[in-house]
Each structure stands twice: as structure tokens, then as C-alpha cells.
Design an enzyme around this catalytic site. Structure first.
Site: not given
Length: 216
Positions: A10, A12, A14-15, A87-89
Site C-alpha cells: 500500500t 506509506d 516504504g516502497k 511508481e510502476a503502477q
């Protein structure tokens, strides 16, 4: 053997911090990477985390051929040992196909980071394609928490603190935003289903169940 790895979670959780850490670790070993990003909160051509870390990146705009970009860099004598995509989505499915081709044809590890579903609990097309093609899918171990303290599993879009369920799939925002603006909040499934954000819960807690009675 090179891999396409999808790190998902999700908002927040830490990606972006992990993406920066992976880049740092490989750079410390003398490896050189290319970082792609799309619609980062810090602006175009940036990869940033909520901890305040930020680095330059290549903006993977709509229609950009990521495979061709790397081939061009290599043909000019550049060196690329691995690829990070944050932000690969937001990438198009065909751009995810290009990431797989980078792994298979250029023998580079590709580490993609992104959220799986949007504010309506629907799969992002880029995330769906990553699930279909990735060699590995890793769930982020840092759990984001709902306002109630339960594990957050869903992303909610908010306007003025209230959850909205209609609108364009991609609207750039953050979990830290001024009141009244479009932003995002992570919620557990129960409170996402009930559309109960932290602001709504607080307002409910501050509202008395029984109206005060004035005695003459």
C-alpha cells in the site's frame, strides 16, 4: 540469472525508501543503474521517499520505450547493470513488457516498485501486467497501519478528509496533504468498505450521542 521483481504494497509502506536502498547498495559495490519513475510526489524526474530522501531519475512518460532507451544508452558507451522502476503502477502494460524484455534480452535485473490497486480497489493496468510477468512478487514487510491500528490493505482517495470513490484512476497526491485538498489515506478493508477515514472517525468521536439539555 536476471529477474524482474515486483515489490508491492500500500501507500506509506516504504516502497520508495527500499528502492533507494537497493540503488545505494549496488552503487556501493561499483554497479551502475538506471532509475525510472513516473509522477513522483517530488516532481518530474525524481525518486523520493517520505523520509526526505530524493535522487534524480528518468521520467518514464506516456509512450516512452524503456527498452529502446536503455539500448540507446548502451550504444553510446553507457553502462547499465540494473534497473529500478518506482511508481510502476502508472506504467502502461506495454512498458511492463519492455521491462521483461530488458531482463531477458539485456540480462539486467529489474526491480519494480508500486501499489497494486487504486482507490477503488481495482488493479492498476501496470501492476496487473507485473503480476502476470514478474519472476518474483515481494510484499513489502513494513506494514502501513489504518487509523484504527489494524494493518492497512487498501488505498483511499480523500477530498477534505472524506473518501471518494469516483474520478480518474491517476491523480497525483500524497498521504501528507493540506486539509481540503485531494490526498490519500491507507485503510484496513473494513474501514475502506465503510468509507470511514481518520477525519470521519474523529468527527464522529467528537459528536455527542445525546444532545445536551439545558435546565431552566
Amino acid at each position: 540469472m536476471s529477474e524482474l521483481v515486483f515489490f508491492s504494497g500500500t501507500m506509506d509502506c516504504g516502497k520508495s525508501t527500499l528502492a533507494l536502498q537497493i540503488g545505494h547498495n549496488r552503487s556501493a559495490r561499483g554497479l551502475q543503474g538506471t532509475i525510472f519513475t513516473r509522477d513522483d510526489r517530488a516532481g518530474e524526474g525524481k525518486l523520493s521517499s517520505r523520509l526526505g530522501l530524493v535522487t534524480d531519475a528518468v521520467e518514464a512518460g506516456e509512450g516512452m520505450d524503456l527498452y529502446a532507451y536503455l539500448v540507446d544508452q548502451l550504444s553510446k558507451g553507457g553502462r547499465v547493470d540494473y534497473v529500478i522502476v518506482d511508481e510502476a503502477q502508472f506504467l502502461a502494460p506495454e512498458q511492463i513488457d519492455q521491462l521483461a524484455r530488458i531482463v531477458d534480452d539485456l540480462d539486467m535485473d529489474v526491480f519494480a516498485f508500486g501499489i497494486t490497486t487504486d482507490f477503488r480497489t481495482k488493479l492498476f493496468p501496470g501492476s496487473q501486467r507485473l503480476i502476470e510477468l514478474a519472476d518474483r512478487i515481494e510484499a513489502l514487510q513494513v506494514e502501513a497501519l489504518c487509523w484504527c491500528g489494524a494493518r492497512a490493505t487498501h488505498n483511499a482517495r480523500t477530498v477534505g478528509g472524506e473518501m471518494v470513490v469516483e474520478g480518474a484512476q491517476v491523480v497525483v497526491g500524497d498521504v501528507n496533504h493540506p486539509a481540503g485538498e485531494t490526498g490519500y489515506e491507507v485503510l484496513c478493508r473494513r474501514h475502506h468498505r465503510r468509507r470511514m477515514t481518520s477525519a470521519v472517525a474523529l468527527a464522529g468521536a467528537l459528536s455527542p450521542d445525546v444532545l445536551p439539555v439545558n435546565h431552566a
